[in-house]
Design an enzyme around this catalytic site. Structure first.
Site, short mmCIF file in Angstrom:
data_model
loop_
_atom_site.label_atom_id
_atom_site.label_comp_id
_atom_site.label_asym_id
_atom_site.label_seq_id
_atom_site.Cartn_x
_atom_site.Cartn_y
_atom_site.Cartn_z
N LYS A 97 0.83 -1.22 0.00
CA LYS A 97 0.00 0.00 0.00
C LYS A 97 0.86 1.27 0.00
O LYS A 97 0.41 2.32 -0.45
CB LYS A 97 -0.95 0.01 1.22
CG LYS A 97 -2.06 -1.03 1.08
CD LYS A 97 -3.19 -0.78 2.07
CE LYS A 97 -4.44 -1.48 1.63
NZ LYS A 97 -4.83 -2.63 2.35
N LYS B 161 -11.17 -4.30 -6.76
CA LYS B 161 -11.95 -3.08 -7.03
C LYS B 161 -11.03 -1.96 -7.51
O LYS B 161 -11.48 -1.04 -8.17
CB LYS B 161 -12.73 -2.68 -5.79
CG LYS B 161 -11.87 -2.46 -4.57
CD LYS B 161 -12.68 -2.46 -3.30
CE LYS B 161 -11.73 -2.36 -2.12
NZ LYS B 161 -12.31 -2.74 -0.87
N LYS C 47 -5.76 -11.29 -8.89
CA LYS C 47 -7.11 -11.47 -8.33
C LYS C 47 -8.01 -10.30 -8.75
O LYS C 47 -7.53 -9.20 -9.02
CB LYS C 47 -7.05 -11.63 -6.82
CG LYS C 47 -6.90 -10.37 -6.02
CD LYS C 47 -7.18 -10.65 -4.54
CE LYS C 47 -7.21 -9.34 -3.78
NZ LYS C 47 -7.57 -9.44 -2.40
P1 AMP Z 1 -10.56 -5.98 0.01
O1 AMP Z 1 -11.69 -5.54 -0.83
O2 AMP Z 1 -9.33 -6.24 -0.80
O3 AMP Z 1 -10.35 -5.11 1.22
O4 AMP Z 1 -10.94 -7.43 0.59
C1 AMP Z 1 -11.98 -7.65 1.49
C2 AMP Z 1 -12.14 -9.16 1.63
O5 AMP Z 1 -12.61 -9.70 0.40
C3 AMP Z 1 -10.86 -9.91 1.97
O6 AMP Z 1 -11.16 -10.98 2.84
C4 AMP Z 1 -10.41 -10.42 0.63
O7 AMP Z 1 -9.63 -11.57 0.68
C5 AMP Z 1 -11.74 -10.72 -0.06
N1 AMP Z 1 -11.57 -10.57 -1.50
C6 AMP Z 1 -11.21 -9.45 -2.16
N2 AMP Z 1 -11.10 -9.71 -3.47
C7 AMP Z 1 -11.37 -11.02 -3.64
C8 AMP Z 1 -11.38 -11.89 -4.76
N3 AMP Z 1 -11.08 -11.46 -5.98
N4 AMP Z 1 -11.71 -13.19 -4.57
C9 AMP Z 1 -12.01 -13.65 -3.34
N5 AMP Z 1 -12.01 -12.89 -2.23
C10 AMP Z 1 -11.68 -11.58 -2.37
#
Ligand code: AMP
Length: 336
Positions: A115, A206, A203
């Site tokens: 980050k 957003k 992955k």
């Molecule tokens: P974030 O939006 O990156 O803060 O992630 C929030 C939660 O969503 C975390 O537990 C991530 O591991 C899960 N997450 C985010 N993106 C994915 C994805 N592409 N596939 C599965 N889980 C996700």
């Protein structure tokens, strides 16, 4: 009774990676275990402040709870919904734990490095949020904290902080389960990771600007279907599951399995020997658009008042539990 704890930040709209990796998964887990565990669904609104918040934070908070409910979560007496900032003990314990954690170990956190990469200035929250996360977990003596793989290192840090604190002050904290125990408890061989549709080596995220790389939960179902149809595949010409050589096709098989609630192996067998990628895309596009239609109509049926009522009950419970743990800690370190 042991505790399961989970939180989902409110910085922006969510995509199907969140739906498949977190929302439905946590809803199923909670529905299955709600008689034997306390299950805490909290909104980490203080964590959200470490980076930009898109849209209205209050609306995003209410929306996240609606998303859990629309993903199938059934409220019941041991399931607790609360906002982190409505339980002041989180910030208080974070400070005390700050005095246990070291700059060196926080500096080694991959998320901090990622980050902060390329930025001339990084806010202290980005550096310190793993300690706030430790407070979120330890206040409720949570054993299971289902998180994505990007948070495994922070979970290990929470264990280290708890063990160190207990060693110095006595058995105050319940040490959460190890990462491998967490994965086993969640019933997964490894954490679910939905891939970027255009660049399936990464992955789905957003923060990727390309619209067609991700399917947002607010996307119109037809638009989502088009995104699946334009997903990147490969030139192998065979439908098979191989994340190394065919990440795009494997991602589609994974999405299909999760959305239709079918074991991945069964989906793989159904498509084994097939060569027409278009047919697979069409099937997945149908599944995704059907899922979004149902999900979005459920979200629309839930009122804000319903969510605020859940917060009212959950925050009374959370403040009780958290304040009593905080008092134990304050006594241990000599503040009381
Ligand atoms: P974030 O939006 O990156 O803060 O992630 C929030 C939660 O969503 C975390 O537990 C991530 O591991 C899960 N997450 C985010 N993106 C994915 C994805 N592409 N596939 C599965 N889980 C996700």
């Amino acid at each position: 009774m042991k505790t399961i704890l989970t939180g989902l930040r409110v910085n922006s709209d969510l995509h199907i990676g969140h739906y498949l990796g977190v929302l439905t998964h946590m809803a199923n887990l909670a529905n299955k275990h709600h008689e034997d565990y306390n299950i805490n669904f909290f909104i980490p609104d203080l964590h959200s402040l470490i980076s930009e918040v898109d849209g209205d934070m209050q609306q995003n908070i209410v929306r996240n709870i609606k998303y859990y409910l629309a993903a199938g979560l059934k409220p019941s007496k041991n399931i607790h919904f609360y906002r982190q900032s409505h339980v002041p003990a989180h910030s208080e314990l974070c400070w005390i734990l700050n005095c246990t954690a070291s700059m060196g170990e926080l500096g080694r956190m991959i998320q901090y490095k990622e980050k902060g990469e390329g930025k001339s200035s990084v806010n202290v929250g980005i550096f310190d949020y793993p300690v706030l996360m430790a407070a979120d977990i330890l206040l409720y003596s949570a054993t299971y904290v289902p998180v994505g793989e990007d948070q495994f290192q922070h979970l290990e840090l929470t264990r280290d902080i708890a063990l160190r604190f207990n060693h110095k002050y006595g058995e105050i904290f319940t040490v959460p389960a190890t990462t491998s125990e967490q994965i086993k408890f969640m019933g997964l061989d490894q954490a679910i990771r939905i891939r970027d549709l255009l660049n399936p080596e990464k992955k789905m995220s957003k923060s990727t600007p390309a619209e067609n790389s991700k399917i947002m939960l607010t996307d119109k179902p037809e638009r989502a279907a088009k995104k699946i149809m334009s997903a990147t595949t490969d030139s192998v010409g065979k439908i098979q599951f191989n994340m190394w050589n065919q990440p795009g096709i494997s991602n589609l098989l994974q999405i299909e399995a999760l959305i239709t609630n079918t074991p991945l192996q069964d989906v793989i067998s159904t498509w084994a020997g097939e060569t027409r990628y278009g047919d697979l895309k069409k099937k997945v596009a149908e599944s995704v658009s059907e899922m979004l239609t149902i999900f979005q109509s459920k979200v629309a049926e839930i009122s804000d008042d319903e969510v605020y009522e859940l917060f009212k009950q959950g925050e009374a419970y959370a403040n009780d539990v958290a304040n009593s743990k905080l008092e134990e800690v304050q006594k241990a370190v000599g503040l009381r």
